[in-house]
Design a protein around this motif. Structure first.
Motif, short mmCIF file in Angstrom:
data_model
loop_
_atom_site.label_atom_id
_atom_site.label_comp_id
_atom_site.label_asym_id
_atom_site.label_seq_id
_atom_site.Cartn_x
_atom_site.Cartn_y
_atom_site.Cartn_z
N MET B 97 0.76 -1.47 -0.18
CA MET B 97 -0.10 -0.24 -0.21
C MET B 97 1.18 0.74 -0.21
O MET B 97 -0.32 2.35 -0.37
N PHE B 104 0.90 6.54 -6.98
CA PHE B 104 0.77 7.71 -7.28
C PHE B 104 0.76 9.05 -6.81
O PHE B 104 0.29 9.98 -7.41
N PHE B 130 -5.84 8.80 -1.86
CA PHE B 130 -5.99 7.82 -2.63
C PHE B 130 -5.58 6.23 -1.32
O PHE B 130 -6.72 5.69 -1.90
N VAL B 133 -9.33 6.23 0.72
CA VAL B 133 -10.01 5.80 0.10
C VAL B 133 -10.47 3.89 -0.22
O VAL B 133 -11.47 3.38 -0.78
N SER B 134 -9.12 3.49 -0.96
CA SER B 134 -9.17 2.56 -1.69
C SER B 134 -8.90 1.51 -0.56
O SER B 134 -9.52 0.13 -0.25
N TYR B 135 -7.99 1.21 0.26
CA TYR B 135 -8.16 0.42 1.78
C TYR B 135 -8.85 1.17 2.93
O TYR B 135 -7.33 1.07 3.95
N PRO B 136 -9.87 1.18 2.92
CA PRO B 136 -10.22 1.63 4.58
C PRO B 136 -9.83 0.57 5.51
O PRO B 136 -9.56 1.94 6.68
#
Lengths: 238, 348
Positions: B97, B104, B130, B133-136
């Protein structure tokens, strides 16, 4: 009026040079909102193509009967009738997909790509050309939707053409591709920001290809003694 | 005494980008030390990993763009982005991550817009959002402060946790993790508890969360150093913290049972770090003095609004990104009058 556009050029415009999604940037609302998966993109693209074909042909047929002052309301009425038809047909034959796409089916009425083609092309051309234009523009739009939907689905969910059977029948179940259950997709790709980022990347990709083609064409023009590349149809620079 | 003869003007040496970035890195040291003290080796591992990825990504893009690589690496801006990202994310974040976040930040947010000086958004915060939101789930799993006193994670164990996700034998996530102070406050308020009841929990310190307030103090020290070195001016941090305090103060005075004390807002989340290190990003913030006041104050208000009524517990990243979009407009309307020109004739 200038000489009618040749058929090949109409197809090239629709698929690539004037692609409604990637160049004209029309119909962004369904483009961004419904492309959460390749299947949704395909369904939305086909529905839009159907409306586009019907409306372009009708508008072209009545182009000499409608006074210019009232042409836009008439176009909207024509488009709205066909959208209703398509919506009811989807409700009858692709009910699950209809539920997924939801509000965006009736919203095809407001898709600028359709009224754009009616105003810019169908109202000025004969039926055969209007039909060809609708097919080319529709396929170009659909391809962009499927590409964007596929990108977002792959990155966000790790699948491709998931639930394709909703649209294409049980036979299409085998079309579904999955990267495996362990794949942790980036959720942002499926959320609205992912649509904007994905569309930006697609447009960048198209511009990259165009720039390379232009460079090659320039190189060929500068050195006519080199072997000429075969005409590459729609993609050849116009 | 003799030396090289230098002609006028005898001004101070101009600041160079690499000097500024090094000062920022230096100013981050106290905060990072406090974070490592409370949350373990993970922070340092994240910093190393993020820096590695960011520099590699920056170098690759420069090669792709056929630009000289050394100046882009040598200005340390990618390192600052990496460190800011690494101290914003949980110290146990899986390695990939961090990798995605830094790619990103550097590739999409910074280099696609043209590199340092052209990016409209703060790369570290865009990457943080980013990943959030993707991996809360992974992004909101924080170690409890001091938990390391009972269950010390050695360097090797932290490394294994980040790279394989394997906890040391005999430990469960439930024993290690705790809600962040902002998360805790928000969750309990949603359950209808009053502030006094919420503050009974051992998670709380004097102002904010235990441990967390000391991290904030560390960053405050670094921020004051930046002010002293004149790397940043007081406008953005002061406006942001004041606006946050005033907004929180008004609501606290109106209803102290359901709104935390203003100091809680300052010392619990990323407010201090954001005010001195993130909102002051010279590229994506406002440049005019009045604009900086508006910019900072708006961030403060947005932080309060998002923390109180929004969907995510902390808000600094979202507030900064939102105001990044507005920065060019604010700058446009706050151009100072050009000396010698009448106000209405000023070329806007």
């Amino acid at each position: 009026m200038a000489a009618p556009q040749p058929y090949g050029s109409i197809i090239g415009d629709g698929l690539w040079r004037n692609n409604q999604a990637l160049v004209a940037l029309l119909g962004l609302c369904p483009l961004l909102a419904t492309t959460t998966s390749a299947t949704n993109g395909l369904g939305m693209g086909l529905a839009t193509t159907a409306v586009l074909i019907l409306s372009n042909v009708t508008v072209s047929l009545i182009r000499n009967l409608v006074r210019p002052e009232v042409r836009l309301p008439v176009f909207v009425l024509v488009i709205a009738s066909f959208v209703t038809t398509v919506e009811l047909s989807m409700q009858a034959y692709f009910y699950e997909l209809y539920l997924v796409l939801g509000l965006f089916i009736p919203l095809i009425v407001t898709n600028c790509a359709i009224i754009g083609r009616a105003e810019a092309f169908a109202s000025k051309n004969r039926v055969d050309r209007a039909l060809l234009d609708a097919i080319a523009m529709g396929i170009g739009f659909t391809l962009a939707l499927v590409a964007l939907g596929g990108m977002r689905e792959l990155v966000g969910q790790g699948t491709l053409f998931y639930q394709a059977n909703l649209l294409l029948g049980e036979a299409a179940t085998g079309l579904s591709l999955s990267l495996g259950a362990g794949f942790q997709g980036a959720l942002v790709a499926i959320l609205p920001p992912g649509a904007f980022i994905g569309l930006g990347l697609l447009i960048a990709l198209k511009n990259l290809i165009d720039a390379r083609n232009r460079r090659r064409a320039a190189a060929r023009a500068a050195h006519p003694e080199l072997p000429q590349a075969p005409a590459s149809g729609a993609i050849a620079p116009g | 005494m003799s030396g090289p003869v230098v002609s006028s003007p005898h001004g101070p040496r101009p600041y160079r980008v690499d000097r500024v970035m090094l000062e920022v890195l230096l100013a981050l040291v106290p905060g990072v030390i406090v974070m490592t003290w409370f949350f373990g080796w993970g922070t340092l591992i994240n910093i190393a990993l993020a820096t590695l990825v960011a520099v590699a990504a920056e170098a690759s893009i420069m090669l792709l763009r056929r630009r000289p690589v050394t100046p882009a690496i040598g200005d340390y801006s990618a390192v600052v982005t990496a460190v800011l990202f690494a101290i914003s994310v949980p110290p146990t974040l899986p390695w990939w991550m961090t990798l995605l976040g830094m790619l990103f930040a550097i590739v999409l947010v910074k280099q696609l817009y043209g590199g340092l000086g052209y990016n409209p958004f703060n790369p570290a915060m865009a990457a943080y959002v980013f990943v959030l939101v993707s991996y809360p789930v992974a992004m909101t799993t924080w170690l409890a402060p001091d938990v390391l006193a009972e269950h010390p994670l050695s360097f090797a164990e932290s490394l294994r946790l980040i790279f394989t996700g394997a906890l040391p034998t005999g430990l469960e996530w439930d024993a290690l993790s705790a809600a962040t102070p902002l998360d805790e406050m928000r969750g309990k308020l949603d359950q209808g508890l009053r502030i006094e009841e919420i503050r009974q929990s051992p998670l709380w310190g004097d102002f904010g969360g235990r441990g967390w307030e000391w991290v904030a103090n560390g960053f405050l020290l670094g921020g004051l150093y930046l002010l002293w070195r004149r790397i940043i001016t007081w406008h953005i941090p002061a406006a942001m913290l004041l606006a946050l305090m005033i907004a929180a103060g008004i609501f606290w005075l109106l209803d102290p049972e359901t709104h935390p004390f203003p100091a809680f807002h300052l010392f619990s989340g990323a407010a201090i770090l954001g005010a001195f290190f993130i909102a002051t990003d010279p590229v994506s913030a406002c440049t005019t003095k009045n604009g900086q006041l508006i910019f900072g104050a708006s961030i403060g208000l947005l932080v309060f609004a998002i923390r109180t009524w929004g969907g995510y517990p902390d808000a600094v990243a979202f507030a900064v990104l939102l105001m990044n979009i507005a920065a060019p407009t604010i700058d446009h309307y706050t151009q100072p009058r050009v000396f010698g020109h009448a106000k209405d004739r000023a070329d806007r």
